[in-house]
Design a protein around this motif. Structure first.
Motif, mmCIF file in Angstrom:
data_model
loop_
_atom_site.group_PDB
_atom_site.id
_atom_site.type_symbol
_atom_site.label_atom_id
_atom_site.label_comp_id
_atom_site.label_asym_id
_atom_site.label_seq_id
_atom_site.Cartn_x
_atom_site.Cartn_y
_atom_site.Cartn_z
ATOM 1 N N ALA A 173 0.830 -1.209 0.000
ATOM 2 C CA ALA A 173 0.000 0.000 0.000
ATOM 3 C C ALA A 173 0.867 1.263 0.000
ATOM 4 N N VAL A 174 1.937 1.255 0.803
ATOM 5 C CA VAL A 174 2.818 2.440 0.849
ATOM 6 C C VAL A 174 3.478 2.639 -0.511
ATOM 7 N N GLU A 175 3.913 1.540 -1.122
ATOM 8 C CA GLU A 175 4.578 1.677 -2.417
ATOM 9 C C GLU A 175 3.607 2.186 -3.486
ATOM 10 N N LEU A 176 2.343 1.797 -3.358
ATOM 11 C CA LEU A 176 1.371 2.209 -4.373
ATOM 12 C C LEU A 176 0.812 3.610 -4.135
ATOM 13 N N VAL A 177 0.436 3.886 -2.897
ATOM 14 C CA VAL A 177 -0.264 5.163 -2.654
ATOM 15 C C VAL A 177 0.383 6.042 -1.596
ATOM 16 N N GLY A 178 1.388 5.526 -0.893
ATOM 17 C CA GLY A 178 2.107 6.352 0.092
ATOM 18 C C GLY A 178 1.373 6.505 1.406
ATOM 19 N N THR A 179 0.237 7.188 1.339
ATOM 20 C CA THR A 179 -0.573 7.455 2.536
ATOM 21 C C THR A 179 -2.017 7.120 2.213
ATOM 22 N N PHE A 180 -2.732 6.547 3.160
ATOM 23 C CA PHE A 180 -4.139 6.217 2.923
ATOM 24 C C PHE A 180 -4.913 6.389 4.221
ATOM 25 N N ASP A 181 -6.219 6.210 4.150
ATOM 26 C CA ASP A 181 -7.007 6.672 5.299
ATOM 27 C C ASP A 181 -7.599 5.543 6.145
ATOM 28 N N LEU A 182 -6.847 4.506 6.348
ATOM 29 C CA LEU A 182 -7.327 3.373 7.157
ATOM 30 C C LEU A 182 -7.620 3.796 8.595
ATOM 31 N N LEU A 183 -6.806 4.702 9.136
ATOM 32 C CA LEU A 183 -6.980 5.113 10.538
ATOM 33 C C LEU A 183 -7.343 6.594 10.649
ATOM 34 N N LYS A 184 -8.100 7.049 9.668
ATOM 35 C CA LYS A 184 -8.507 8.464 9.675
ATOM 36 C C LYS A 184 -9.195 8.789 11.006
ATOM 37 N N GLY A 185 -8.769 9.857 11.635
ATOM 38 C CA GLY A 185 -9.397 10.279 12.890
ATOM 39 C C GLY A 185 -8.783 9.665 14.135
ATOM 40 N N LYS A 186 -7.904 8.682 13.962
ATOM 41 C CA LYS A 186 -7.283 8.060 15.139
ATOM 42 C C LYS A 186 -6.031 8.846 15.550
ATOM 43 N N VAL A 187 -5.788 8.875 16.853
ATOM 44 C CA VAL A 187 -4.662 9.648 17.389
ATOM 45 C C VAL A 187 -3.746 8.731 18.193
ATOM 46 N N LEU A 188 -2.466 8.829 17.897
ATOM 47 C CA LEU A 188 -1.460 8.030 18.615
ATOM 48 C C LEU A 188 -0.597 8.971 19.454
ATOM 49 N N ALA A 189 -0.422 8.641 20.730
ATOM 50 C CA ALA A 189 0.495 9.436 21.563
ATOM 51 C C ALA A 189 1.826 8.698 21.628
ATOM 52 N N CYS A 190 2.891 9.418 21.322
ATOM 53 C CA CYS A 190 4.231 8.831 21.281
ATOM 54 C C CYS A 190 4.996 9.425 22.460
ATOM 55 N N LEU A 191 5.051 8.688 23.562
ATOM 56 C CA LEU A 191 5.585 9.212 24.823
ATOM 57 C C LEU A 191 6.962 8.603 25.087
ATOM 58 N N PHE A 192 7.992 9.400 24.880
ATOM 59 C CA PHE A 192 9.371 8.894 24.974
ATOM 60 C C PHE A 192 10.119 9.568 26.112
ATOM 61 N N TYR A 193 10.443 8.771 27.144
ATOM 62 C CA TYR A 193 11.214 9.258 28.288
ATOM 63 C C TYR A 193 12.716 9.109 28.061
ATOM 64 N N SER A 194 13.093 8.380 27.018
ATOM 65 C CA SER A 194 14.531 8.258 26.734
ATOM 66 C C SER A 194 14.753 8.361 25.231
ATOM 67 N N PRO A 195 16.016 8.625 24.828
ATOM 68 C CA PRO A 195 16.272 9.037 23.448
ATOM 69 C C PRO A 195 15.874 8.010 22.385
ATOM 70 N N SER A 196 15.509 8.536 21.236
ATOM 71 C CA SER A 196 15.135 7.687 20.111
ATOM 72 C C SER A 196 15.168 8.507 18.833
ATOM 73 N N THR A 197 15.594 7.899 17.755
ATOM 74 C CA THR A 197 15.441 8.514 16.437
ATOM 75 C C THR A 197 14.459 7.677 15.627
ATOM 76 N N ARG A 198 14.841 6.423 15.368
ATOM 77 C CA ARG A 198 14.066 5.550 14.489
ATOM 78 C C ARG A 198 12.710 5.153 15.072
ATOM 79 N N THR A 199 12.711 4.711 16.335
ATOM 80 C CA THR A 199 11.454 4.174 16.863
ATOM 81 C C THR A 199 10.395 5.262 16.923
ATOM 82 N N SER A 200 10.752 6.421 17.482
ATOM 83 C CA SER A 200 9.724 7.467 17.603
ATOM 84 C C SER A 200 9.299 7.962 16.224
ATOM 85 N N SER A 201 10.260 8.239 15.344
ATOM 86 C CA SER A 201 9.839 8.805 14.054
ATOM 87 C C SER A 201 9.139 7.773 13.187
ATOM 88 N N SER A 202 9.486 6.494 13.341
ATOM 89 C CA SER A 202 8.788 5.501 12.510
ATOM 90 C C SER A 202 7.367 5.287 12.996
#
Ligand code: ASP
Length: 331
Positions: free
Chosen positions: A55-84
């Motif tokens: 799906a990402v290769e074909l359309v990049g972004t799509f609306d499977l989770l439209k309206g859903k909110v994810l909280a990314c709570l990081f108490y220690s350092p991260s580059t890949r995990t948080s941004s991914s």
């Protein structure tokens, strides 16, 4: 509704349906440890991750989770995990509350983990948590009315990393059973290794653990994986296991857990993968690293086709998209 199929690119803006309906076994569940996943569950996660990739290769972004909110709570350092995780929810059409520096949040005022988690659960549908204490994700899960995904709890586990590591091995080698997998470096403090070793117990593999004496896998983890049937041998030298190694998984020495610089300096640099190492390795060996690397793999190795660590990063996006969609009951 448009079904995503290879060779059939849906137009941007159309809704995308991902694969056949499934049983929703992870809907509303916390993801705290790899021990939650049966072999059948792994097949399920990876089949959803494959669909995410298409799906990402074909359309990049799509609306499977439209309206859903994810909280990314990081108490220690991260580059890949948080941004991914943020990229994953946004590619699924949802949005993210990124808290990457808790020092700018009420945590710096002394707020407890349970209170912070209860607050974010009021705003978000899902919380991704990284915390320096082992067991923090399980604690958070007790107070959160919304699912928690463990994004690394101290020296405990990093389940989503291990899942993407396994997905990488499957992609790079086509299968996992029958392989000889060598885990190298800081096996004591490295949580990715603790999770990956546990996940490998679901497969028929030989595991070689190579580390300095002081950084061997914790005895309780070793006993746990052996009692589940994993064939593990321990070594101090990479040379004796390199010729048979199908997958070499390199880790950094976890500096943050050392009390003094001298102790760190004594083990840092114990193993460095160079072009010369790669010349002595199998022609089809896969070289992995959860990253960040701090000198364990020389940059001269990056152009070797066996160096899979940046592809590993890419696979992580699809696996995390799959996990978010599954927990939200949309996979
Ligand atoms: N990024 C991985 C982790 O968070 C590996 C590491 O930091 O060495 O555990």
């Amino acid at each position: 509704m448009e079904r995503v199929q290879a060779g059939h690119a849906p137009m941007l803006g159309k809704r995308v349906e991902l694969g056949p309906p499934r049983d929703g076994r992870f809907k509303g569940k916390h993801i705290l440890s790899v021990n939650q996943f049966s072999r059948e569950d792994l097949e399920y996660v990876f089949s959803v991750a494959e669909e995410m990739r298409t799906a990402v290769e074909l359309v990049g972004t799509f609306d499977l989770l439209k309206g859903k909110v994810l909280a990314c709570l990081f108490y220690s350092p991260s580059t890949r995990t948080s941004s991914s995780f943020i990229a994953a929810v946004e590619r699924l059409g949802g949005s993210a509350i990124p808290i990457n520096e808790v020092k700018y949040s009420s945590v710096s005022k002394g707020e407890s983990l349970p209170d912070t988690v209860r607050t974010l659960a009021a705003y978000a549908d899902l919380i991704v948590l990284r915390h320096p204490e082992t067991g923090a994700a399980a604690t958070a899960a007790r107070y959160s009315g919304k699912p928690i995904i463990n994004a690394g709890d101290g020296q405990g586990e990093h389940p989503t990393q291990a899942l993407l590591d396994l997905f990488t091995i499957r992609h790079e080698r086509g299968h996992v059973d029958g392989l000889t997998i060598t885990l190298l470096g800081d096996l004591k403090y490295g949580r990715t290794v603790h999770s990956l070793a546990r996940l490998l117990t679901k497969h028929d593999v030989k595991v070689r653990m190579v580390s300095p004496e002081t950084l061997r896998l914790p005895r309780d983890v070793l006993e746990e994986v052996r009692s589940r049937g994993l064939m593990v041998t321990e070594h101090a030298s990479l040379e004796e296991v390199l010729p048979d190694t199908d997958v070499l998984y390199v880790t950094r020495v976890q500096k943050e857990y050392f009390d003094d610089q001298a102790a760190y300096d004594a083990v840092q640099g114990s193993y460095v993968i160079t072009a010369d190492t790669m010349r002595r390795a199998r022609k089809d060996m896969v070289l992995m690293h959860p990253l960040p690397r701090v000198g364990e793999i020389a940059m001269e190795v990056d152009d070797d086709p066996r160096a899979a660590y940046f592809r590993q990063v890419q696979y992580g996006l699809y696996v995390r998209m799959a996990l978010i969609a599954m927990v939200m009951g949309r996979a």
